[in-house]
Design a protein around this motif. Structure first.
Motif, PDB file in Angstrom:
ATOM      1  N   ARG A  99     -16.920   7.493   0.748  1.00 29.21           N
ATOM      2  CA  ARG A  99     -16.582   6.733  -0.461  1.00 29.21           C
ATOM      3  C   ARG A  99     -15.164   7.066  -0.928  1.00 29.21           C
ATOM      4  NH1 ARG A  99     -20.009   8.823  -4.039  1.00 29.21           N
ATOM      5  NH2 ARG A  99     -18.402  10.171  -4.889  1.00 29.21           N
ATOM      6  N   ARG A 100     -14.800   8.352  -0.899  1.00 29.25           N
ATOM      7  CA  ARG A 100     -13.466   8.755  -1.355  1.00 29.25           C
ATOM      8  C   ARG A 100     -12.397   8.143  -0.465  1.00 29.25           C
ATOM      9  NH1 ARG A 100     -10.569   8.671  -5.166  1.00 29.25           N
ATOM     10  NH2 ARG A 100      -8.785  10.070  -5.213  1.00 29.25           N
ATOM     11  N   LEU A 101     -12.640   8.095   0.827  1.00 24.54           N
ATOM     12  CA  LEU A 101     -11.687   7.449   1.729  1.00 24.54           C
ATOM     13  C   LEU A 101     -11.487   5.983   1.332  1.00 24.54           C
ATOM     14  CD1 LEU A 101     -12.845   9.023   5.090  1.00 24.54           C
ATOM     15  CD2 LEU A 101     -10.509   9.135   4.177  1.00 24.54           C
ATOM     16  N   CYS A 102     -12.570   5.300   1.029  1.00 19.58           N
ATOM     17  CA  CYS A 102     -12.483   3.891   0.613  1.00 19.58           C
ATOM     18  C   CYS A 102     -11.735   3.756  -0.711  1.00 19.58           C
ATOM     19  CB  CYS A 102     -13.871   3.274   0.513  1.00 19.58           C
ATOM     20  SG  CYS A 102     -14.648   3.030   2.123  1.00 19.58           S
ATOM     21  N   GLU A 103     -12.011   4.663  -1.650  1.00 19.72           N
ATOM     22  CA  GLU A 103     -11.318   4.630  -2.944  1.00 19.72           C
ATOM     23  C   GLU A 103      -9.814   4.810  -2.772  1.00 19.72           C
ATOM     24  OE1 GLU A 103     -15.032   6.533  -5.535  1.00 19.72           O
ATOM     25  OE2 GLU A 103     -13.339   7.812  -4.953  1.00 19.72           O
ATOM     26  N   LEU A 104      -9.431   5.567  -1.766  1.00 18.11           N
ATOM     27  CA  LEU A 104      -8.007   5.800  -1.506  1.00 18.11           C
ATOM     28  C   LEU A 104      -7.386   4.680  -0.676  1.00 18.11           C
ATOM     29  CD1 LEU A 104      -8.223   9.626  -0.757  1.00 18.11           C
ATOM     30  CD2 LEU A 104      -7.082   8.561  -2.729  1.00 18.11           C
ATOM     31  N   GLY A 105      -8.218   3.706  -0.267  1.00 16.94           N
ATOM     32  CA  GLY A 105      -7.707   2.568   0.491  1.00 16.94           C
ATOM     33  C   GLY A 105      -7.788   2.722   1.997  1.00 16.94           C
ATOM     34  N   PHE A 106      -8.555   3.705   2.446  1.00 10.83           N
ATOM     35  CA  PHE A 106      -8.699   3.957   3.874  1.00 10.83           C
ATOM     36  C   PHE A 106     -10.178   4.055   4.194  1.00 10.83           C
ATOM     37  CE2 PHE A 106      -4.789   5.710   2.338  1.00 10.83           C
ATOM     38  CZ  PHE A 106      -3.857   5.270   3.253  1.00 10.83           C
ATOM     39  N   GLY A 107     -10.622   3.301   5.158  1.00 10.40           N
ATOM     40  CA  GLY A 107     -12.023   3.356   5.537  1.00 10.40           C
ATOM     41  C   GLY A 107     -12.312   4.558   6.420  1.00 10.40           C
ATOM     42  N   LEU A 108     -13.571   4.884   6.502  1.00 13.08           N
ATOM     43  CA  LEU A 108     -14.012   5.958   7.384  1.00 13.08           C
ATOM     44  C   LEU A 108     -13.819   5.514   8.832  1.00 13.08           C
ATOM     45  CD1 LEU A 108     -15.496   8.657   7.950  1.00 13.08           C
ATOM     46  CD2 LEU A 108     -17.635   7.368   7.832  1.00 13.08           C
TER      47      LEU A 108
ATOM     48  N   MET B 178       0.856  -1.176   0.000  1.00 16.34           N
ATOM     49  CA  MET B 178       0.000   0.000   0.000  1.00 16.34           C
ATOM     50  C   MET B 178       0.900   1.236   0.000  1.00 16.34           C
ATOM     51  SD  MET B 178      -2.867   1.266   2.736  1.00 16.34           S
ATOM     52  CE  MET B 178      -4.089   0.060   2.281  1.00 16.34           C
ATOM     53  N   ALA B 179       0.511   2.245  -0.738  1.00 17.89           N
ATOM     54  CA  ALA B 179       1.263   3.486  -0.811  1.00 17.89           C
ATOM     55  C   ALA B 179       1.208   4.205   0.532  1.00 17.89           C
ATOM     56  CB  ALA B 179       0.683   4.371  -1.912  1.00 17.89           C
ATOM     57  N   ASP B 180       2.077   5.200   0.656  1.00 16.26           N
ATOM     58  CA  ASP B 180       2.059   6.011   1.872  1.00 16.26           C
ATOM     59  C   ASP B 180       0.691   6.643   2.057  1.00 16.26           C
ATOM     60  OD1 ASP B 180       4.718   5.454   2.379  1.00 16.26           O
ATOM     61  OD2 ASP B 180       5.445   7.239   1.333  1.00 16.26           O
ATOM     62  N   LYS B 181       0.366   6.858   3.303  1.00 18.32           N
ATOM     63  CA  LYS B 181      -0.919   7.467   3.648  1.00 18.32           C
ATOM     64  C   LYS B 181      -0.899   8.940   3.238  1.00 18.32           C
ATOM     65  CE  LYS B 181      -3.882   8.290   7.649  1.00 18.32           C
ATOM     66  NZ  LYS B 181      -4.012   8.043   9.094  1.00 18.32           N
ATOM     67  N   PRO B 182      -1.842   9.356   2.387  1.00 21.52           N
ATOM     68  CA  PRO B 182      -1.894  10.775   1.998  1.00 21.52           C
ATOM     69  C   PRO B 182      -2.106  11.666   3.223  1.00 21.52           C
ATOM     70  CG  PRO B 182      -3.265   9.456   0.542  1.00 21.52           C
ATOM     71  CD  PRO B 182      -2.851   8.561   1.679  1.00 21.52           C
ATOM     72  N   SER B 183      -1.540  12.857   3.169  1.00 17.61           N
ATOM     73  CA  SER B 183      -1.602  13.786   4.297  1.00 17.61           C
ATOM     74  C   SER B 183      -3.011  14.283   4.589  1.00 17.61           C
ATOM     75  CB  SER B 183      -0.695  14.987   4.029  1.00 17.61           C
ATOM     76  OG  SER B 183      -1.098  15.640   2.829  1.00 17.61           O
ATOM     77  N   TYR B 184      -3.912  14.141   3.640  1.00 18.50           N
ATOM     78  CA  TYR B 184      -5.254  14.717   3.784  1.00 18.50           C
ATOM     79  C   TYR B 184      -6.308  13.698   4.208  1.00 18.50           C
ATOM     80  CZ  TYR B 184      -5.037  13.070  -1.043  1.00 18.50           C
ATOM     81  OH  TYR B 184      -4.831  12.313  -2.171  1.00 18.50           O
ATOM     82  N   ILE B 185      -5.912  12.503   4.534  1.00 21.33           N
ATOM     83  CA  ILE B 185      -6.874  11.471   4.963  1.00 21.33           C
ATOM     84  C   ILE B 185      -7.611  11.924   6.223  1.00 21.33           C
ATOM     85  CG2 ILE B 185      -7.094   9.117   5.890  1.00 21.33           C
ATOM     86  CD1 ILE B 185      -6.741   9.291   2.822  1.00 21.33           C
ATOM     87  N   GLY B 186      -6.914  12.502   7.174  1.00 23.72           N
ATOM     88  CA  GLY B 186      -7.552  12.995   8.396  1.00 23.72           C
ATOM     89  C   GLY B 186      -8.583  14.074   8.106  1.00 23.72           C
ATOM     90  N   LEU B 187      -8.272  14.942   7.159  1.00 23.09           N
ATOM     91  CA  LEU B 187      -9.211  15.999   6.764  1.00 23.09           C
ATOM     92  C   LEU B 187     -10.486  15.388   6.193  1.00 23.09           C
ATOM     93  CD1 LEU B 187      -9.971  18.973   6.080  1.00 23.09           C
ATOM     94  CD2 LEU B 187      -8.762  18.619   3.897  1.00 23.09           C
ATOM     95  N   LEU B 188     -10.339  14.439   5.278  1.00 20.46           N
ATOM     96  CA  LEU B 188     -11.512  13.797   4.676  1.00 20.46           C
ATOM     97  C   LEU B 188     -12.347  13.093   5.739  1.00 20.46           C
ATOM     98  CD1 LEU B 188      -9.962  12.244   1.428  1.00 20.46           C
ATOM     99  CD2 LEU B 188     -10.970  14.511   1.744  1.00 20.46           C
ATOM    100  N   ASN B 189     -11.680  12.432   6.674  1.00 17.03           N
ATOM    101  CA  ASN B 189     -12.383  11.734   7.743  1.00 17.03           C
ATOM    102  C   ASN B 189     -13.133  12.726   8.642  1.00 17.03           C
ATOM    103  OD1 ASN B 189     -12.490   8.826   8.779  1.00 17.03           O
ATOM    104  ND2 ASN B 189     -12.182  10.024  10.638  1.00 17.03           N
ATOM    105  N   ALA B 190     -12.480  13.841   8.971  1.00 19.11           N
ATOM    106  CA  ALA B 190     -13.119  14.853   9.817  1.00 19.11           C
ATOM    107  C   ALA B 190     -14.344  15.450   9.128  1.00 19.11           C
ATOM    108  CB  ALA B 190     -12.119  15.954  10.171  1.00 19.11           C
TER     109      ALA B 190
END
Length: 185
Positions: free
Chosen positions: A57-66, A1-13
């Protein structure tokens, strides 16, 4: 899996926040006595639910669940207020309408796009979210001002199409610039 994008926390919030927003406006729409306000509140509730789904959905597409978060105490209080028999004006004021704040005078939504590593698809989602959030604020403000003036509330008129197009063009340019920066790296 690629590195975790820096904006995953933002999308989750955002996903968690708008999920609560959906409940707040849905509950308020159920109890308001004003049909015109109900229509605006239902529109806002539907938007919030759609945003929650889109960001999840975008979080899932990026490989990270909500990652669901507990509802903050302040939001729990707001949920209770919206279910209560308080007046619509009191409810508007509870969520900040009628207050002069420094944040209300500036548009902090564009800060969501400051991260230059945001991919184009996520940037487009954030751009649409920003435009719809601004429209939501305009609609709710129009309802509040109508209530304060003592006139029957009417839903806010749709924003001028030229204004939306101009905002979308600006956001598109920013997303494209971010994409070019990413491609250069």
């Amino acid at each position: 899996m690629a590195d975790k994008p820096s904006y995953i926390g933002l999308l989750n919030a955002i996903a968690n926040g708008v999920s609560v927003g959906h409940k707040i406006f849905r509950n308020w729409a159920k109890v308001t006595q004003c049909d015109e306000i109900r229509g605006t509140l239902q529109t806002v509730a539907i938007r919030e639910a759609e945003h929650a789904g889109a960001f999840g959905r975008r979080l899932c597409e990026l490989g990270f669940g909500l990652r669901k978060k507990d509802v903050p105490d302040e939001s729990k209080k707001t949920l209770k207020v919206m279910k209560s028999d308080m007046t619509d004006i009191e409810k508007f004021e509870h969520i900040g309408y009628g207050k002069k704040s420094k944040e209300a005078q500036t548009d902090g939504l564009l800060r969501l796009l400051e991260d230059t590593t945001i991919d184009p698809q996520t940037g487009a989602l954030l751009g649409r979210f920003i435009c719809e959030e601004r429209d939501t604020v305009r609609r709710l403000k129009a309802c509040y001002e109508t209530l304060k003036a003592g006139a029957p509330a009417k839903p806010a008129m749709d924003v001028n199409l030229e204004q939306v197009c101009a905002q979308l063009a600006t956001l598109t340019e920013k997303v494209e610039a971010m994409s070019r920066l990413k491609a250069v790296r």
